[in-house]
Scaffold this motif. Sequence first.
Motif, PDB file in Angstrom:
ATOM      1  N   GLU A   1       0.708  -1.336  -0.011  1.00  0.00           N
ATOM      2  CA  GLU A   1      -0.107  -0.058   0.158  1.00  0.00           C
ATOM      3  C   GLU A   1       0.957   1.452   0.038  1.00  0.00           C
ATOM      4  OE1 GLU A   1      -2.349  -1.290   3.434  1.00  0.00           O
ATOM      5  OE2 GLU A   1      -3.047  -2.885   1.788  1.00  0.00           O
ATOM      6  N   GLU A   2       2.065   0.962   0.406  1.00  0.00           N
ATOM      7  CA  GLU A   2       2.963   2.232   0.503  1.00  0.00           C
ATOM      8  C   GLU A   2       3.310   2.582  -0.989  1.00  0.00           C
ATOM      9  OE1 GLU A   2       6.063  -0.870   1.857  1.00  0.00           O
ATOM     10  OE2 GLU A   2       3.665  -0.735   1.619  1.00  0.00           O
ATOM     11  N   ASN A   3       2.956   2.075  -1.975  1.00  0.00           N
ATOM     12  CA  ASN A   3       3.284   2.483  -3.129  1.00  0.00           C
ATOM     13  C   ASN A   3       4.731   2.482  -3.643  1.00  0.00           C
ATOM     14  OD1 ASN A   3       2.130   2.967  -5.493  1.00  0.00           O
ATOM     15  ND2 ASN A   3       1.789   5.330  -5.206  1.00  0.00           N
ATOM     16  N   ARG A   4       5.494   1.455  -3.116  1.00  0.00           N
ATOM     17  CA  ARG A   4       6.752   1.311  -3.555  1.00  0.00           C
ATOM     18  C   ARG A   4       7.028   0.977  -5.044  1.00  0.00           C
ATOM     19  NH1 ARG A   4       7.867  -3.595  -2.558  1.00  0.00           N
ATOM     20  NH2 ARG A   4       6.859  -3.495  -0.512  1.00  0.00           N
ATOM     21  N   VAL A   5       8.134   1.824  -5.687  1.00  0.00           N
ATOM     22  CA  VAL A   5       8.428   1.523  -6.951  1.00  0.00           C
ATOM     23  C   VAL A   5       9.318   0.408  -7.009  1.00  0.00           C
ATOM     24  CG1 VAL A   5       8.358   4.024  -7.396  1.00  0.00           C
ATOM     25  CG2 VAL A   5      10.541   3.111  -6.794  1.00  0.00           C
ATOM     26  N   GLY A   6       9.396   0.189  -8.609  1.00  0.00           N
ATOM     27  CA  GLY A   6      10.154  -1.245  -8.896  1.00  0.00           C
ATOM     28  C   GLY A   6      11.466  -0.947  -8.720  1.00  0.00           C
ATOM     29  N   LYS A   7      12.192  -2.126  -8.519  1.00  0.00           N
ATOM     30  CA  LYS A   7      13.644  -1.850  -8.321  1.00  0.00           C
ATOM     31  C   LYS A   7      14.378  -2.714  -9.381  1.00  0.00           C
ATOM     32  CE  LYS A   7      16.599  -0.879  -5.109  1.00  0.00           C
ATOM     33  NZ  LYS A   7      16.329  -0.689  -3.574  1.00  0.00           N
ATOM     34  N   VAL A   8      15.599  -2.053  -9.745  1.00  0.00           N
ATOM     35  CA  VAL A   8      16.328  -2.811 -10.660  1.00  0.00           C
ATOM     36  C   VAL A   8      17.879  -2.434 -10.035  1.00  0.00           C
ATOM     37  CG1 VAL A   8      17.541  -2.490 -12.894  1.00  0.00           C
ATOM     38  CG2 VAL A   8      15.220  -1.761 -12.484  1.00  0.00           C
ATOM     39  N   VAL A   9      18.492  -3.987  -9.871  1.00  0.00           N
ATOM     40  CA  VAL A   9      19.978  -3.760  -9.356  1.00  0.00           C
ATOM     41  C   VAL A   9      20.898  -3.987 -10.636  1.00  0.00           C
ATOM     42  CG1 VAL A   9      21.385  -5.213  -7.742  1.00  0.00           C
ATOM     43  CG2 VAL A   9      19.165  -4.798  -7.177  1.00  0.00           C
ATOM     44  N   LEU A  10      21.843  -3.318 -11.136  1.00  0.00           N
ATOM     45  CA  LEU A  10      22.475  -3.137 -12.191  1.00  0.00           C
ATOM     46  C   LEU A  10      23.980  -3.716 -11.520  1.00  0.00           C
ATOM     47  CD1 LEU A  10      22.436  -0.262 -14.661  1.00  0.00           C
ATOM     48  CD2 LEU A  10      24.395  -1.917 -14.502  1.00  0.00           C
ATOM     49  N   GLN A  11      24.198  -4.713 -11.947  1.00  0.00           N
ATOM     50  CA  GLN A  11      25.671  -5.218 -11.558  1.00  0.00           C
ATOM     51  C   GLN A  11      26.763  -4.992 -12.703  1.00  0.00           C
ATOM     52  OE1 GLN A  11      24.630  -8.519  -8.249  1.00  0.00           O
ATOM     53  NE2 GLN A  11      25.332  -9.207 -10.181  1.00  0.00           N
ATOM     54  N   VAL A  12      27.803  -4.233 -12.097  1.00  0.00           N
ATOM     55  CA  VAL A  12      28.826  -3.915 -13.116  1.00  0.00           C
ATOM     56  C   VAL A  12      30.052  -3.774 -12.772  1.00  0.00           C
ATOM     57  CG1 VAL A  12      28.435  -1.430 -12.959  1.00  0.00           C
ATOM     58  CG2 VAL A  12      29.004  -2.305 -15.266  1.00  0.00           C
ATOM     59  N   HIS A  13      31.053  -4.043 -13.537  1.00  0.00           N
ATOM     60  CA  HIS A  13      32.573  -3.973 -12.921  1.00  0.00           C
ATOM     61  C   HIS A  13      33.147  -2.607 -12.860  1.00  0.00           C
ATOM     62  CE1 HIS A  13      33.911  -8.013 -13.100  1.00  0.00           C
ATOM     63  NE2 HIS A  13      33.058  -8.404 -13.984  1.00  0.00           N
ATOM     64  N   ASP A  14      32.567  -1.752 -13.429  1.00  0.00           N
ATOM     65  CA  ASP A  14      32.838  -0.141 -13.294  1.00  0.00           C
ATOM     66  C   ASP A  14      31.866   0.533 -13.170  1.00  0.00           C
ATOM     67  OD1 ASP A  14      34.058   2.194 -13.322  1.00  0.00           O
ATOM     68  OD2 ASP A  14      34.852   2.109 -15.276  1.00  0.00           O
ATOM     69  N   ALA A  15      31.261   1.063 -11.840  1.00  0.00           N
ATOM     70  CA  ALA A  15      30.097   1.748 -11.793  1.00  0.00           C
ATOM     71  C   ALA A  15      30.206   3.389 -12.270  1.00  0.00           C
ATOM     72  CB  ALA A  15      29.698   1.780 -10.480  1.00  0.00           C
ATOM     73  N   SER A  16      31.329   3.636 -12.497  1.00  0.00           N
ATOM     74  CA  SER A  16      31.484   5.139 -13.071  1.00  0.00           C
ATOM     75  C   SER A  16      31.634   5.366 -14.325  1.00  0.00           C
ATOM     76  CB  SER A  16      33.027   5.762 -12.533  1.00  0.00           C
ATOM     77  OG  SER A  16      33.955   4.801 -13.158  1.00  0.00           O
ATOM     78  N   GLN A  17      31.248   4.132 -15.177  1.00  0.00           N
ATOM     79  CA  GLN A  17      31.235   4.172 -16.520  1.00  0.00           C
ATOM     80  C   GLN A  17      29.897   5.192 -16.918  1.00  0.00           C
ATOM     81  OE1 GLN A  17      29.714   3.171 -19.295  1.00  0.00           O
ATOM     82  NE2 GLN A  17      31.435   3.234 -20.665  1.00  0.00           N
ATOM     83  N   SER A  18      30.219   6.009 -17.895  1.00  0.00           N
ATOM     84  CA  SER A  18      29.193   7.136 -18.376  1.00  0.00           C
ATOM     85  C   SER A  18      27.819   6.456 -18.746  1.00  0.00           C
ATOM     86  CB  SER A  18      29.585   8.058 -19.197  1.00  0.00           C
ATOM     87  OG  SER A  18      30.102   7.490 -20.356  1.00  0.00           O
ATOM     88  N   THR A  19      27.975   5.091 -19.715  1.00  0.00           N
ATOM     89  CA  THR A  19      26.665   4.717 -19.942  1.00  0.00           C
ATOM     90  C   THR A  19      25.778   4.202 -18.702  1.00  0.00           C
ATOM     91  OG1 THR A  19      27.920   4.204 -21.970  1.00  0.00           O
ATOM     92  CG2 THR A  19      25.833   3.112 -21.769  1.00  0.00           C
ATOM     93  N   VAL A  20      26.564   3.640 -17.793  1.00  0.00           N
ATOM     94  CA  VAL A  20      25.854   3.189 -16.633  1.00  0.00           C
ATOM     95  C   VAL A  20      25.091   4.089 -15.943  1.00  0.00           C
ATOM     96  CG1 VAL A  20      26.114   2.214 -14.548  1.00  0.00           C
ATOM     97  CG2 VAL A  20      27.469   1.169 -16.363  1.00  0.00           C
ATOM     98  N   GLN A  21      25.632   5.224 -15.890  1.00  0.00           N
ATOM     99  CA  GLN A  21      25.076   6.455 -15.145  1.00  0.00           C
ATOM    100  C   GLN A  21      23.882   7.058 -15.931  1.00  0.00           C
ATOM    101  OE1 GLN A  21      25.687   7.407 -12.083  1.00  0.00           O
ATOM    102  NE2 GLN A  21      27.399   5.631 -11.988  1.00  0.00           N
ATOM    103  N   GLN A  22      24.140   7.150 -17.415  1.00  0.00           N
ATOM    104  CA  GLN A  22      23.025   7.459 -18.128  1.00  0.00           C
ATOM    105  C   GLN A  22      21.765   6.594 -18.043  1.00  0.00           C
ATOM    106  OE1 GLN A  22      25.368   7.301 -21.622  1.00  0.00           O
ATOM    107  NE2 GLN A  22      26.302   9.260 -21.155  1.00  0.00           N
ATOM    108  N   VAL A  23      22.056   5.350 -17.831  1.00  0.00           N
ATOM    109  CA  VAL A  23      20.854   4.407 -17.646  1.00  0.00           C
ATOM    110  C   VAL A  23      20.292   4.651 -16.224  1.00  0.00           C
ATOM    111  CG1 VAL A  23      20.383   1.949 -17.142  1.00  0.00           C
ATOM    112  CG2 VAL A  23      22.009   2.467 -19.008  1.00  0.00           C
ATOM    113  N   VAL A  24      20.963   4.769 -15.271  1.00  0.00           N
ATOM    114  CA  VAL A  24      20.532   5.095 -14.006  1.00  0.00           C
ATOM    115  C   VAL A  24      19.610   6.400 -14.162  1.00  0.00           C
ATOM    116  CG1 VAL A  24      21.117   5.807 -11.545  1.00  0.00           C
ATOM    117  CG2 VAL A  24      22.462   3.998 -12.715  1.00  0.00           C
ATOM    118  N   ARG A  25      20.107   7.285 -14.490  1.00  0.00           N
ATOM    119  CA  ARG A  25      19.447   8.708 -14.646  1.00  0.00           C
ATOM    120  C   ARG A  25      18.377   8.563 -15.753  1.00  0.00           C
ATOM    121  NH1 ARG A  25      24.642  11.035 -15.048  1.00  0.00           N
ATOM    122  NH2 ARG A  25      23.860  11.657 -17.019  1.00  0.00           N
ATOM    123  N   ALA A  26      18.164   7.611 -16.423  1.00  0.00           N
ATOM    124  CA  ALA A  26      17.187   7.443 -17.660  1.00  0.00           C
ATOM    125  C   ALA A  26      17.443   8.784 -18.422  1.00  0.00           C
ATOM    126  CB  ALA A  26      15.825   7.443 -17.167  1.00  0.00           C
TER     127      ALA A  26
END
Length: 761
Positions: A621-646
Amino acid sequence: MYADCIVPLPLEGVFTYSVPTHLSQKVQVGCRVNVPFGAKKQYAALVTRLHEEKPAYQTKDILAVLEEEVMLLPNQLKLWQWVAEYYMCTLGEVYKAAIPSGLKEKDGVVRYRPRTIDCVRITEEYFDPFKLNAVLSTMKVAPKQQLLMLKYIELTGLGAALTLKNPQILKEITKEELLKAAGCSSTILKAVCDRGLLEEYEVLVDRIPTGQIPAELIIQPLSQAQQVARDAISGAWQQKEVCLLHGVTSSGKTEIYIHLIAEALKEGKQVLYMLPEIVLTSQLTDRLRKVFGDRLGVYHSRYTDAERVEVYRKQVSDQPYDIIVGVRSSVLLPFRNLGLVIIDEEHENSFKQTEPAPRYHARNVALVMAKLAGAKTLLGTATPSLETYYNAIQGKYAYVSLTTRYGNVAMPEIEVVDIAEEKRKKLMSGPFSPLLLREIREALERKEQVILFQNRRGFAPVVECQVCGWTPQCPHCDVALTHHKRNNQLVCHYCSYSTPVPHRCPQCDGDNLSSKGYGTERIEDVLKNIFPEARVARMDLDTTRSRSAYESLIKGFQKGETDILIGTQMVTKGLDFRKVTVVGILNASTMLNQPDFRSYERAFQMMTQVAGRAGRSVSSEENRVGKVVLQVHDASQSTVQQVVRADYKAMFTEQMEERRMFNYPPLCRLVYVYMKHRDENVLEHMAEELAKILRMVFGHRVLGPDMPAVARVQTMYIRKVCLKIELEANMAEVRKRLRELQAYLLAKQEYKSAVMYYDVE
Ligand SMILES: [Zn+2]
Ligand SMILES: [Zn+2]
């Protein structure tokens, strides 16, 4: 009179035949004729032109006209010619790709039967309560026949139909269903039929009795956001032929398409609705059939040839389907009155055919097709290809965006896990980070569903000897063999070569061979160990060999019979599953590290699409949003950040900068020239020679020769030379030069067994 014909062979140009007098009334442009070819072959050819210009050689006679109807429409021929020109292949190759094999055979006359199913109904004579009761009471001596009749009455609602004196309301029942329900053999049914009580009849499988229902009733009303987008598209078409609909995942693009299709039908136009193979599911066609009934034809590569022949024939008849929903090859079908082309998931790679020729891109062919027909085009996607978005911002295409999900479902929240870091801290459980495991566990506790994405099938991508480091390689291709555990085989994903896993290392005789890395099969294993109570299913090429297997996996998941669905890119597509609240991307780095200038773009698209499977929690009921866990070797990679920020725009801008810097599409046209040979030395020579001559003609536009990522497939070595041609250059001239070169090289004795072909774009 002479007729130019296309024969279904990979040969240049058309072939001229003479038209014998007795056929002169029957032969017309676009019809199918039997022609002799070579010493004793015959083919079903298509007539492209009739004329009186006697060729310099002795012509042979057309043998027969295969049917009265025209099988190749004028605009279709124009499109085929364009495909052959642009993708540098022959008309015969386009013909081969476009026409189901049943229409290419030499005698041509295909006696196909539409698919039917046997049904059973009561005879007119016994649709009478008195007569029926009378005969039922005499059936006591034949209890099985009586049982069958009683089952029939029960299952079809015969009682009510008799009371209302209306046989129309009887429920249709198949022979199989009835026999199964009554537990009888067909001999019993035959006996009942012989008594004149029941009769068998055939029903066309595709006949869906929705014709009578007015379409308006079944079309769902659009949400406000959808309506705004729909109106914007109609408005945009006043100015431009092509419109890009950039709608976030789960924004309900399909419903917008349905409204636009209905609109086009009202104007008496035909519609082509194209989508990638894995998106064309029976759920989608069922949904469309509910609205459009038998005005809809489906063209799928997994359908039988007879079914495809049926669709093709209907398209050239005077009562063609108003809508064709189909995959890549449907773009080569005949349309008489095309008004609208919809290309859903336009960014999808599978619209491009790579093998065999024609190596066409169905989206681009569809755009030309629409232009030839004066039709409008809609390109729909959540993650536009760089090409399409570039055309939109350049003003070549209109642009409409849809930024809210249907039903105001929130966009999922994406959390990145650095698996290199977790590994160092020894926190990984196989392929799973602690965060992903916790999210899966909680979703299971809430009775919600999970999708896990790993773009690698099989058990383990690499098997390695712990002593000497030996790894098994395919003897025919330059790739490592993948371990498939179920049948304990090592398999080549390029040529399908397979061999049992050895017990000992063939190099050092050591007995310590171990699997490295995770394919979908292994992830399934690990998962079953961690969550023994969870119902896990796997969707990849190995589990979906048949169409029905694929459909039943989707259905099972939709019905909630599966808790966790693990799969390759197949799980990034298809329907929205409302109960999916957790999505795990197990290793994004494998996608990001592909040696291709499009790899970041593709990785962004794939990650965004799979993340889009996560909806809102339905139980909470608390209207929780869906969760995506994105596992990657280099979290700072810009494409990864672009996906996170949509942030599609950031991805676009960054990638366009690179494309500009290194001159790649959409800022130029790419033509790959491929060469193959069994002998690597000969091939090396040939590739060098080709590149040298190409440089004399095209200068700095030539790159290579290079070894492709997999430089040997099925015992053929491969080299490629890349040509980057300016957008404004004359492509016809480029093609002419390339063809001359090809003829020159292949005429040399030493290269005569080489294979050479082009891949444009
Ligand atoms: Zn070894
Ligand atoms: Zn192989």
